[in-house]
Design a protein around this motif. Structure first.
Motif, short mmCIF file in Angstrom:
data_model
loop_
_atom_site.label_atom_id
_atom_site.label_comp_id
_atom_site.label_asym_id
_atom_site.label_seq_id
_atom_site.Cartn_x
_atom_site.Cartn_y
_atom_site.Cartn_z
N LYS A 1 0.83 -1.20 0.00
CA LYS A 1 0.00 0.00 0.00
C LYS A 1 0.87 1.24 0.00
N ALA A 2 0.35 2.27 -0.63
CA ALA A 2 1.01 3.56 -0.64
C ALA A 2 0.62 4.27 0.65
N VAL A 3 1.60 4.66 1.45
CA VAL A 3 1.32 5.30 2.73
C VAL A 3 1.62 6.80 2.71
N ASP A 4 2.27 7.29 1.65
CA ASP A 4 2.54 8.72 1.53
C ASP A 4 2.71 9.04 0.04
N VAL A 5 2.06 10.11 -0.38
CA VAL A 5 2.13 10.54 -1.76
C VAL A 5 2.68 11.95 -1.80
N CYS A 6 3.76 12.15 -2.56
CA CYS A 6 4.36 13.46 -2.76
C CYS A 6 4.33 13.75 -4.26
N PRO A 7 4.54 14.99 -4.66
CA PRO A 7 4.50 15.30 -6.09
C PRO A 7 5.51 14.51 -6.92
N ASP A 8 6.65 14.16 -6.32
CA ASP A 8 7.69 13.47 -7.10
C ASP A 8 8.02 12.06 -6.60
N SER A 9 7.28 11.55 -5.60
CA SER A 9 7.58 10.22 -5.08
C SER A 9 6.38 9.61 -4.38
N LEU A 10 6.48 8.29 -4.17
CA LEU A 10 5.51 7.52 -3.38
C LEU A 10 6.26 6.77 -2.30
N LEU A 11 5.67 6.67 -1.12
CA LEU A 11 6.21 5.84 -0.06
C LEU A 11 5.32 4.62 0.04
N ILE A 12 5.91 3.45 -0.18
CA ILE A 12 5.17 2.20 -0.26
C ILE A 12 5.53 1.33 0.93
N GLU A 13 4.52 0.70 1.53
CA GLU A 13 4.72 -0.22 2.63
C GLU A 13 4.33 -1.61 2.15
N ILE A 14 5.20 -2.59 2.42
CA ILE A 14 4.92 -3.97 2.04
C ILE A 14 5.32 -4.90 3.18
N THR A 15 4.47 -5.89 3.42
CA THR A 15 4.75 -6.92 4.42
C THR A 15 4.68 -8.26 3.73
N GLY A 16 5.64 -9.13 4.03
CA GLY A 16 5.63 -10.46 3.44
C GLY A 16 6.95 -11.15 3.61
N THR A 17 7.16 -12.16 2.79
CA THR A 17 8.41 -12.92 2.84
C THR A 17 9.51 -12.11 2.15
N ASP A 18 10.75 -12.53 2.37
CA ASP A 18 11.88 -11.88 1.72
C ASP A 18 11.71 -11.87 0.20
N ASP A 19 11.25 -12.99 -0.35
CA ASP A 19 11.08 -13.10 -1.80
C ASP A 19 10.05 -12.11 -2.34
N LYS A 20 8.97 -11.95 -1.62
CA LYS A 20 7.92 -11.01 -2.05
C LYS A 20 8.45 -9.58 -2.07
N ILE A 21 9.17 -9.21 -1.02
CA ILE A 21 9.72 -7.86 -0.94
C ILE A 21 10.77 -7.66 -2.03
N ASP A 22 11.64 -8.65 -2.20
CA ASP A 22 12.66 -8.55 -3.26
C ASP A 22 12.01 -8.44 -4.63
N GLY A 23 10.90 -9.15 -4.85
CA GLY A 23 10.19 -9.07 -6.12
C GLY A 23 9.65 -7.68 -6.39
N LEU A 24 9.05 -7.06 -5.37
CA LEU A 24 8.55 -5.69 -5.54
C LEU A 24 9.70 -4.73 -5.83
N LEU A 25 10.79 -4.87 -5.10
CA LEU A 25 11.94 -3.99 -5.33
C LEU A 25 12.46 -4.14 -6.76
N HIS A 26 12.47 -5.37 -7.25
CA HIS A 26 12.97 -5.62 -8.61
C HIS A 26 12.10 -4.90 -9.66
N VAL A 27 10.78 -4.95 -9.51
CA VAL A 27 9.92 -4.30 -10.51
C VAL A 27 9.87 -2.79 -10.35
N LEU A 28 10.25 -2.29 -9.16
CA LEU A 28 10.26 -0.84 -8.94
C LEU A 28 11.58 -0.20 -9.38
#
Length: 184
Positions: free
Chosen positions: A111-138
């Motif tokens: 989920k996006a927990v903070d929205v700024c004009p030039d960035s988003l702050l995203i919060e994710i909970t899960g396994t290491d693989d899930k977090i690494d997967g999100l980081l890879h696509v971002l």
């Protein structure tokens, strides 16, 4: 192999330093370390992840039990357990890319927990693989900052194990009926 230890300790000053020093003295690198309160007053729970073989894991467990403030040590690596980690990621999000990033956030159940004009702050909970997967696509959008909590673990099932039952003893080693409980 990554080994995950759950360590119940007395909630006293210096305990974390003694545990970390034990790993340093034995030349083990801590991959992840989280500490927090438990349901028992005066008892904290550490989740420590270490890259070592089975022999090294047994040695670490034995050495942890030698520390005076350690109440219980359990290696949950080979047991059914639930593992989670929390991460917050600040990613560059210009107007044309914001909708693409938000779709990725939904796909990963983040989920996006903070929205700024030039960035988003995203919060994710899960396994290491899930977090690494999100980081890879971002990555193509430009990751500006990352913070990760480290792994926490809890054994599966509702029936307490013998180890969990001994952890129900207070920080002074006494059970609710006044008997002394010894770690196994």
């Amino acid at each position: 192999m990554l080994n995950t230890f759950i360590v119940h300790v007395e909630d006293k000053p210096g305990v974390l330093a003694r545990v970390a020093s034990l790993f340093r003295r034995r030349a083990f690198n801590i991959d992840s370390l989280t500490v927090g309160r438990t349901e028992k007053p005066g008892v904290s729970r550490m989740t420590i992840v270490v890259d070592t073989d089975e022999t090294g894991a047994r040695r670490l467990e034995a050495h942890l039990y030698k520390l005076i403030n350690v109440l219980l040590v359990e290696n949950v690596t080979t047991h059914p357990a639930v593992y989670r980690e929390l991460a917050m990621v600040r990613v560059a999000a210009t107007a044309p890319h914001r909708s693409h990033i938000m779709e990725l956030v939904r796909v990963f159940r983040a989920k996006a927990v903070d929205v700024c004009p030039d960035s988003l702050l995203i919060e994710i909970t899960g396994t290491d693989d899930k977090i690494d997967g999100l980081l890879h696509v971002l990555e193509p959008y430009g990751i500006m900052e990352i913070v990760r909590t480290g792994r926490v673990a809890m054994r599966r099932g509702k029936k307490p194990t013998a180890a969990a039952a001994s952890a129900s003893a207070g920080a002074d080693g006494r059970t609710q009926k006044g008997e002394i409980s010894y770690s196994v």
